[in-house]
Motif scaffolding. Sequence first.
Motif, PDB file in Angstrom:
ATOM      1  N   ALA A  12       0.840  -1.204   0.000  1.00 60.31           N
ATOM      2  CA  ALA A  12       0.000   0.000   0.000  1.00 60.31           C
ATOM      3  C   ALA A  12       0.870   1.247   0.000  1.00 60.31           C
ATOM      4  N   ALA A  13       2.041   1.139   0.585  1.00 58.81           N
ATOM      5  CA  ALA A  13       2.922   2.303   0.636  1.00 58.81           C
ATOM      6  C   ALA A  13       3.285   2.787  -0.761  1.00 58.81           C
ATOM      7  N   GLU A  14       3.181   1.895  -1.722  1.00 56.36           N
ATOM      8  CA  GLU A  14       3.578   2.259  -3.081  1.00 56.36           C
ATOM      9  C   GLU A  14       2.398   2.399  -4.035  1.00 56.36           C
ATOM     10  N   HIS A  15       1.191   2.163  -3.562  1.00 62.29           N
ATOM     11  CA  HIS A  15       0.096   2.223  -4.526  1.00 62.29           C
ATOM     12  C   HIS A  15      -0.430   3.656  -4.679  1.00 62.29           C
ATOM     13  N   HIS A  16      -1.354   3.845  -5.571  1.00 65.40           N
ATOM     14  CA  HIS A  16      -1.763   5.202  -5.944  1.00 65.40           C
ATOM     15  C   HIS A  16      -3.173   5.558  -5.512  1.00 65.40           C
ATOM     16  N   SER A  17      -3.879   4.623  -4.971  1.00 63.60           N
ATOM     17  CA  SER A  17      -5.154   4.940  -4.329  1.00 63.60           C
ATOM     18  C   SER A  17      -4.861   5.791  -3.107  1.00 63.60           C
ATOM     19  N   LEU A  18      -5.828   6.599  -2.689  1.00 62.61           N
ATOM     20  CA  LEU A  18      -5.657   7.374  -1.469  1.00 62.61           C
ATOM     21  C   LEU A  18      -5.894   6.532  -0.215  1.00 62.61           C
ATOM     22  N   ALA A  19      -6.383   5.308  -0.431  1.00 67.06           N
ATOM     23  CA  ALA A  19      -6.579   4.443   0.731  1.00 67.06           C
ATOM     24  C   ALA A  19      -5.227   4.124   1.354  1.00 67.06           C
ATOM     25  N   ASP A  20      -5.244   3.892   2.678  1.00 64.28           N
ATOM     26  CA  ASP A  20      -3.983   3.705   3.395  1.00 64.28           C
ATOM     27  C   ASP A  20      -3.640   2.230   3.599  1.00 64.28           C
ATOM     28  N   TYR A  21      -4.347   1.363   2.899  1.00 61.83           N
ATOM     29  CA  TYR A  21      -4.021  -0.069   3.040  1.00 61.83           C
ATOM     30  C   TYR A  21      -4.425  -0.781   1.760  1.00 61.83           C
ATOM     31  N   SER A  22      -3.919  -1.983   1.616  1.00 63.51           N
ATOM     32  CA  SER A  22      -4.340  -2.826   0.499  1.00 63.51           C
ATOM     33  C   SER A  22      -4.823  -4.155   1.037  1.00 63.51           C
ATOM     34  N   LEU A  23      -5.872  -4.677   0.434  1.00 64.99           N
ATOM     35  CA  LEU A  23      -6.335  -6.017   0.800  1.00 64.99           C
ATOM     36  C   LEU A  23      -5.256  -7.061   0.570  1.00 64.99           C
ATOM     37  N   PHE A  24      -4.355  -6.761  -0.333  1.00 66.91           N
ATOM     38  CA  PHE A  24      -3.430  -7.785  -0.825  1.00 66.91           C
ATOM     39  C   PHE A  24      -1.997  -7.512  -0.375  1.00 66.91           C
ATOM     40  N   GLU A  25      -1.850  -6.685   0.638  1.00 68.04           N
ATOM     41  CA  GLU A  25      -0.540  -6.315   1.168  1.00 68.04           C
ATOM     42  C   GLU A  25       0.365  -7.541   1.309  1.00 68.04           C
ATOM     43  N   GLY A  26       1.549  -7.446   0.705  1.00 71.72           N
ATOM     44  CA  GLY A  26       2.540  -8.499   0.908  1.00 71.72           C
ATOM     45  C   GLY A  26       2.447  -9.668  -0.049  1.00 71.72           C
ATOM     46  N   ILE A  27       1.417  -9.692  -0.888  1.00 71.80           N
ATOM     47  CA  ILE A  27       1.329 -10.795  -1.846  1.00 71.80           C
ATOM     48  C   ILE A  27       2.384 -10.593  -2.930  1.00 71.80           C
ATOM     49  N   GLU A  28       3.137 -11.643  -3.183  1.00 70.43           N
ATOM     50  CA  GLU A  28       4.163 -11.577  -4.222  1.00 70.43           C
ATOM     51  C   GLU A  28       3.581 -11.996  -5.560  1.00 70.43           C
ATOM     52  N   LEU A  29       3.920 -11.215  -6.564  1.00 71.12           N
ATOM     53  CA  LEU A  29       3.357 -11.471  -7.887  1.00 71.12           C
ATOM     54  C   LEU A  29       4.470 -11.644  -8.909  1.00 71.12           C
ATOM     55  N   THR A  30       4.158 -12.414  -9.934  1.00 63.52           N
ATOM     56  CA  THR A  30       5.008 -12.463 -11.113  1.00 63.52           C
ATOM     57  C   THR A  30       4.230 -11.786 -12.234  1.00 63.52           C
ATOM     58  N   GLY A  31       4.806 -10.713 -12.773  1.00 60.09           N
ATOM     59  CA  GLY A  31       4.127 -10.005 -13.850  1.00 60.09           C
ATOM     60  C   GLY A  31       3.725  -8.618 -13.415  1.00 60.09           C
ATOM     61  N   ARG A  32       4.111  -7.601 -14.228  1.00 60.96           N
ATOM     62  CA  ARG A  32       3.851  -6.240 -13.773  1.00 60.96           C
ATOM     63  C   ARG A  32       3.609  -5.300 -14.957  1.00 60.96           C
ATOM     64  N   VAL A  33       2.720  -4.377 -14.755  1.00 60.91           N
ATOM     65  CA  VAL A  33       2.435  -3.346 -15.756  1.00 60.91           C
ATOM     66  C   VAL A  33       3.649  -2.429 -15.899  1.00 60.91           C
ATOM     67  N   LYS A  34       4.062  -2.176 -17.138  1.00 58.89           N
ATOM     68  CA  LYS A  34       5.221  -1.295 -17.360  1.00 58.89           C
ATOM     69  C   LYS A  34       4.820   0.045 -17.992  1.00 58.89           C
ATOM     70  N   LYS A  35       3.978  -0.016 -19.005  1.00 60.17           N
ATOM     71  CA  LYS A  35       3.528   1.226 -19.630  1.00 60.17           C
ATOM     72  C   LYS A  35       2.039   1.101 -19.946  1.00 60.17           C
ATOM     73  N   VAL A  36       1.369   2.242 -19.938  1.00 62.45           N
ATOM     74  CA  VAL A  36      -0.068   2.256 -20.229  1.00 62.45           C
ATOM     75  C   VAL A  36      -0.372   3.421 -21.161  1.00 62.45           C
ATOM     76  N   PHE A  37      -1.130   3.140 -22.198  1.00 69.36           N
ATOM     77  CA  PHE A  37      -1.545   4.156 -23.162  1.00 69.36           C
ATOM     78  C   PHE A  37      -3.067   4.264 -23.153  1.00 69.36           C
ATOM     79  N   VAL A  38      -3.566   5.489 -23.144  1.00 69.96           N
ATOM     80  CA  VAL A  38      -5.005   5.691 -23.340  1.00 69.96           C
ATOM     81  C   VAL A  38      -5.194   6.449 -24.646  1.00 69.96           C
ATOM     82  N   ARG A  39      -5.969   5.867 -25.516  1.00 67.65           N
ATOM     83  CA  ARG A  39      -6.139   6.464 -26.850  1.00 67.65           C
ATOM     84  C   ARG A  39      -4.812   6.981 -27.413  1.00 67.65           C
TER      85      ARG A  39
END
Lengths: 468, 468, 468, 468
Positions: free
Chosen positions: D413-440
Amino acid sequence: MATLIRHGRLVTASDDIPADLRLEGGRVVAIAPSLPPGPGDEVHDATGLLVLPGAVDVHTHLEMVTPRMATIDTFESGTRAAAFGGTTTVIDYCTPARGQGLLAALADWHRLAERSCIDVAAHMCLLDADSATLQQMPALVRDEGVSSFKLFMAYPGSLMVDDGALLHALRTAAGLDALTCVHAENGPAIQALIEDALADGRLAPKFHAATRPAELEGEAVHRAICLAGLAGAPLYVVHLSTAQALAAVREARGRGQRVMAETCPQYLFLTDREYARPGFEGAKFVMSPPLREAGHPETLWRGLADGSLQAVATDHCSFCYEVPAQGMRYSKQQGVADFTRIPNGAPGVETRLALMHEGAVVRHGFSLQRWVEITATAPARLFGLYPRKGTLAVGSDADVVLFDPAERWTIRAAEHHSLADYSLFEGIELTGRVKKVFVRGQCIVDGQQWRGRAGQGQFVKRGPSGHA
Amino acid sequence: MATLIRHGRLVTASDDIPADLRLEGGRVVAIAPSLPPGPGDEVHDATGLLVLPGAVDVHTHLEMVTPRMATIDTFESGTRAAAFGGTTTVIDYCTPARGQGLLAALADWHRLAERSCIDVAAHMCLLDADSATLQQMPALVRDEGVSSFKLFMAYPGSLMVDDGALLHALRTAAGLDALTCVHAENGPAIQALIEDALADGRLAPKFHAATRPAELEGEAVHRAICLAGLAGAPLYVVHLSTAQALAAVREARGRGQRVMAETCPQYLFLTDREYARPGFEGAKFVMSPPLREAGHPETLWRGLADGSLQAVATDHCSFCYEVPAQGMRYSKQQGVADFTRIPNGAPGVETRLALMHEGAVVRHGFSLQRWVEITATAPARLFGLYPRKGTLAVGSDADVVLFDPAERWTIRAAEHHSLADYSLFEGIELTGRVKKVFVRGQCIVDGQQWRGRAGQGQFVKRGPSGHA
Amino acid sequence: MATLIRHGRLVTASDDIPADLRLEGGRVVAIAPSLPPGPGDEVHDATGLLVLPGAVDVHTHLEMVTPRMATIDTFESGTRAAAFGGTTTVIDYCTPARGQGLLAALADWHRLAERSCIDVAAHMCLLDADSATLQQMPALVRDEGVSSFKLFMAYPGSLMVDDGALLHALRTAAGLDALTCVHAENGPAIQALIEDALADGRLAPKFHAATRPAELEGEAVHRAICLAGLAGAPLYVVHLSTAQALAAVREARGRGQRVMAETCPQYLFLTDREYARPGFEGAKFVMSPPLREAGHPETLWRGLADGSLQAVATDHCSFCYEVPAQGMRYSKQQGVADFTRIPNGAPGVETRLALMHEGAVVRHGFSLQRWVEITATAPARLFGLYPRKGTLAVGSDADVVLFDPAERWTIRAAEHHSLADYSLFEGIELTGRVKKVFVRGQCIVDGQQWRGRAGQGQFVKRGPSGHA
Amino acid sequence: MATLIRHGRLVTASDDIPADLRLEGGRVVAIAPSLPPGPGDEVHDATGLLVLPGAVDVHTHLEMVTPRMATIDTFESGTRAAAFGGTTTVIDYCTPARGQGLLAALADWHRLAERSCIDVAAHMCLLDADSATLQQMPALVRDEGVSSFKLFMAYPGSLMVDDGALLHALRTAAGLDALTCVHAENGPAIQALIEDALADGRLAPKFHAATRPAELEGEAVHRAICLAGLAGAPLYVVHLSTAQALAAVREARGRGQRVMAETCPQYLFLTDREYARPGFEGAKFVMSPPLREAGHPETLWRGLADGSLQAVATDHCSFCYEVPAQGMRYSKQQGVADFTRIPNGAPGVETRLALMHEGAVVRHGFSLQRWVEITATAPARLFGLYPRKGTLAVGSDADVVLFDPAERWTIRAAEHHSLADYSLFEGIELTGRVKKVFVRGQCIVDGQQWRGRAGQGQFVKRGPSGHA
């Protein structure tokens, strides 16, 4: 001085044997291959006849009076009709007026029921399950012998309770070893369909059925089972009429949940094509649930065969089709311009045992024992009447039916004993007929002759629900 | 001169009442609240005891001798053990030798069965269903009182028939009002798993279970039901042990197909963790089907509760665990190096009634009536023994068990009457115990005392299958 | 030099957009809203047309020759017919002779398949699963590009394997990432029904269907699923035709088991009333499984709609109805006196894509994407052809179909390209028709004109099975 | 001037191929194996990356303000968080105030949504279905591009409608080709359980879950399906969380009813053991439906695998756990003394795509295509955004995600962009990550760098619901 029934074929839920019975003091006192009559004994020859426990009808509405209507059959006329059909005990639904206490309602019911010709017991309907209502339940169960309660998932605005109330009632009843009965149809959805029908001018009797589709019974039964499961409570579904509802019951039983259900002869013998009768005739069949599409009846027979359905009751709630010449003015004609005003219900208390012989034994190959089980033994057990009622064992109440399994006859309203002026089953030919009926040892029906009297029926306090 | 059983609580499949019984001429001749003894009458006081119809075990393999093995219990020892457990009739499986005619096989069986201590009847196993075999079936049903046939879907190369033969046998049996029993496990698939196990050196007793997975019983039951449906034949599944098989039976019954099934106490009380016992102990539990994973037993109890299972039998097929000091040399030790050589089967004929009281009534809240139904009445009805056997009604055979529902005891092989040297249920504590047993009016078990004799049992010709 | 397809509506399993395509070197090399043609480019105007990936038919029997019969369509005639119907790849079943090695059988198959007009791949049939057979499987998968195997649960005595062999084959295939296909009908039970029919003189074509009831397909599919589950193997059910079988597949998929199934146009469009045609006409529809009772087709459409069925193939196995004037003498007439001698199979390879447009899109409201998915994409993925085949993405093989979704036409055997002299679908009116077909960039069908040639088809080595 | 994405692996719902993309004018204008950059083109190297259609989240509650509470995330903060997670379109629920007209409510919603960073669309909630409400629906669908409506079967007294209203709304929506969404939990029964809990002093966060048992979701889904069937209307079940509900959906789909359902990452990754956290921590997971017992998640994964579930959305409805230092004072702490006062909902909009890669692709072996389908394509189709959104085809909006399938990271949660101060998924390790995003076509996310701006998101008018 005793009564002897000799040379008959005794059929109970488990047995089928030649045996004589001695009845004395209102009880069965001996069963043996041959019992010689003593001096002064009343002897009935049952040669060629089945000797059955008196049938038990656990779903009647006798002398039900509301501001909008009153049934035609009184306790006297209704129980006399029942007796002619081989039923020696009914459990009738006591319905409080809105706002009336349960004990007060029961007292009113007792006043009317005093004139019964056969033994009677009472279920109590709950129009709410607020804490005031829940607090009255223990007294009914423990002091008054009323060990079952009914709630309605239909009829919003009058009888219906919401799912929270149903959940609370189920839990409270379970804590009292009492059984909860539900009328399971989705009231608000039906109400929406009715509003649509009225708005569209669909007003004939057949729209009664069209606005109460089978799916909405299946849905409500599924829901009631879910709530009963959460409450840890047994559940009894009254007048189950559809394949969908049966499937829900069967599935729950297979999971080990204690769910029981009754169906009625009308759902086993008739279909919704009755609503296509000319003129206003369809109104005779206006009841809730309505008659169903073809297919449902055969499915229900399978439910009786595999034990998913345990009981057959009548939901006797009788009105005249024509306005009676005198007395009560309520009749099916009230709804001639609007199906929602047709008095909702039909007679049936007299024909159940013979119809079920025809349907179950003759047409579907059920054993005689299973026939007795679904019409007498299981109902008696489920509602705490057993072993006084529902069987013929030494010590049981001497409620006995002599039944000729070979006599052929035809149902005619002109010959029945209900005050209703029609029968749902008019013209159906049956094999098997009630010949004599005894209540606590006294012969009250002898062929077509009535030998009973109003007021001889007794109120039976019931114990906790047992296994079917 | 009669026998009186007084002051007991008579329990049948439908009733539960205080009653005295008079037994005379091998039959029940009177049931009444109180029967005064006459001069010379033998009187048994049943105060505090249940008075039950003698239990009926419809699945035994007594004195079964094949080229590779022989069971340890003879008809004499096996039926004596049965009697001590409250069972007064067994239906034993007659298995022809390969190529032997059915009548010849039955004659051999009769020679052995002559020394029975209780009444006996026979099922006939069919190793084939070619036209020669099918042609022998009517004589068995009509003349010999053998109205049920068993086929094996397991054991390819020895007992197994293919699905075509099963279909033909089902149809022929149905035409004779006879009932077809199936051992339902997928033989060829099991054979493949066994070959794999042997090739891998997986030889311990637990691999008996691992090579007979629950799915392959479920599959075979599903298949047998399909074939019976095509044949228009009733079907009886023996020793059903899995949730999958139960689901198939329940589904078929709901569709209206006439499918019945038995389970056995071992599948209700034990699980496959027995195979994890140290050393070779798991071999005691080598039987087919094997014990199942946790979960199956509770599912089977639900099947008995909702009526999807109708009967409990034992599949008594006894071998010693150790090599007997004298006499027969067959024992479980044969398979110490290879589970496929372990004699397949286990004893159980003596403990069924008490185990089911503990399991059904005490632990699962079944009614006493249901307990009697699944251990005596339904088996008797399904296999054409009723109403002579399976109930206590006037006119029935006077096969009676006095049962103390309160006595606590522990199963010990050291105290049982089978010649087997172990019990599947060693150490299980029970509430409820058989106290006296009567066969056709004669008391043959009195507490721990044996008052019967070999040869007093009679062969019972059976009629057509009835409803459970 | 490239080929351009301009102004069409590109439809794939996920997309439906206006787009131009550039084909070059046998591949799709560009997709864009508008691609201007370069000098020398071949340009096709697809205005008003759908541009689809070439359809993939994963179930054909071309040039199948056995001692008793041979199909009428060769690889040349059959693949030309396929091409006219929009199919650009077929996976054909290679069936070894009894005792023949798998590689030898494949070599024989390759010799015949060389004259194909479109791309082809091979499945391998296993007539046994003994260790010698199992040992040949890796070479097929790894070296020969044959990554699927088929076993028969029908045809005892010729093609059928027992359940043990099926279990072994499933496990071995799974270890190779290969997919196991089953013809699922209960062979021995069918054999028994056939024997009964022959004994009774029931010999007309309709008894082909009567002896292969729907229940026996449902049973076999249920059984195959059970075995695949034990083997931990994916399973592919060919030519699934019944509601029972579909229910088994759906249930397994819901449990998470990897089970896939194809159906065929004949089971979606026709019913068993075809067998009631006058004379011997019913023989045209003799195939296994047979056409089914009304009701099954609508159920199968629901299975395609909810994803329980993933693919539609043809099971093209063509015979003439009349004896051909020259050449092969095999025809349906062989069985005029005995349905068991009617060559078993029917043509269909040419009409699949258009029939499915009519059935799925026009009549049942499927999206165009789902139509492409079940006729091209999912088959290609399941059998390891993807992404070379089954889609139109840059880099894919340039197998393209131009389809007019509005053209109305009628199926006539007189106009089709199979050598068979009849069509199962004669006279059915369709909306939507194939206009042009390209294989690896080359236009081989142009309206009714054939521009391809025998031998231009290539053998495609397949990879492991992917997700549908 | 265009944007080029080169050397990537293009994954859509059906394809998975190496391809370059050219983006121009906000659209995809070319797909080819290799697209050389022109002068001035912006070039992104996607070597080693997946090139995906922007994900579509069809269930958010951004800037939802009620008299009792307000979510922490505004349209600006919520859509920025969404963008960082690869989501380029959200469909947000517009909830009218009690008594407010639908168009007025939508106008309010538009005012807030103007500051979105990505494209947005709106669902409309219906708090009633009286005729006044029903009459406003056509304008929303036809003029406003709001083609879906949501009703609540939970929250009696505030959001809940009765079954009659639901039936009327379903029918009206179906007539407009609009899709009806339901929050399916049995409100009155939950209310009864809550009342019991409060009366008993069971006030901690875990009782939020205990008073919303899985059965009551299953029940409500079953009921909604029944009503939709009667109305002839498609149905979309939001945030399905239980095995019971999934079973109801699967059964209906098998019958051919058009029922769709979404689940959410929290129901796939978490269980109710989160409520056992020390102190008040469980409040972070207070949402409706609550997290479920172990077993449900694996069942839901199977539902995604077999197609019974079509979409994964987030139900992003964010609150802080601690009271924010400034600004809004609403937080989970409101309910520290009473679970019914805990703001109901949780953040999640940012982590869906990566969680589903981990869960679906890495752990459960789904194809990449299926992952894209459930997170982008199917949601876009079901809610009328397709083909503008949900795919990457020429002509589609150039909403593109570059995703590294190999990067390992941990949710904080410390690194996410929601204004919420916690994440349901805090500490879950993932393989695979968004690198770039384009809108139109415009790159708004580049690694951890934000290149977008509030207000650049557009409102998307939606068309009728299509097939998933």
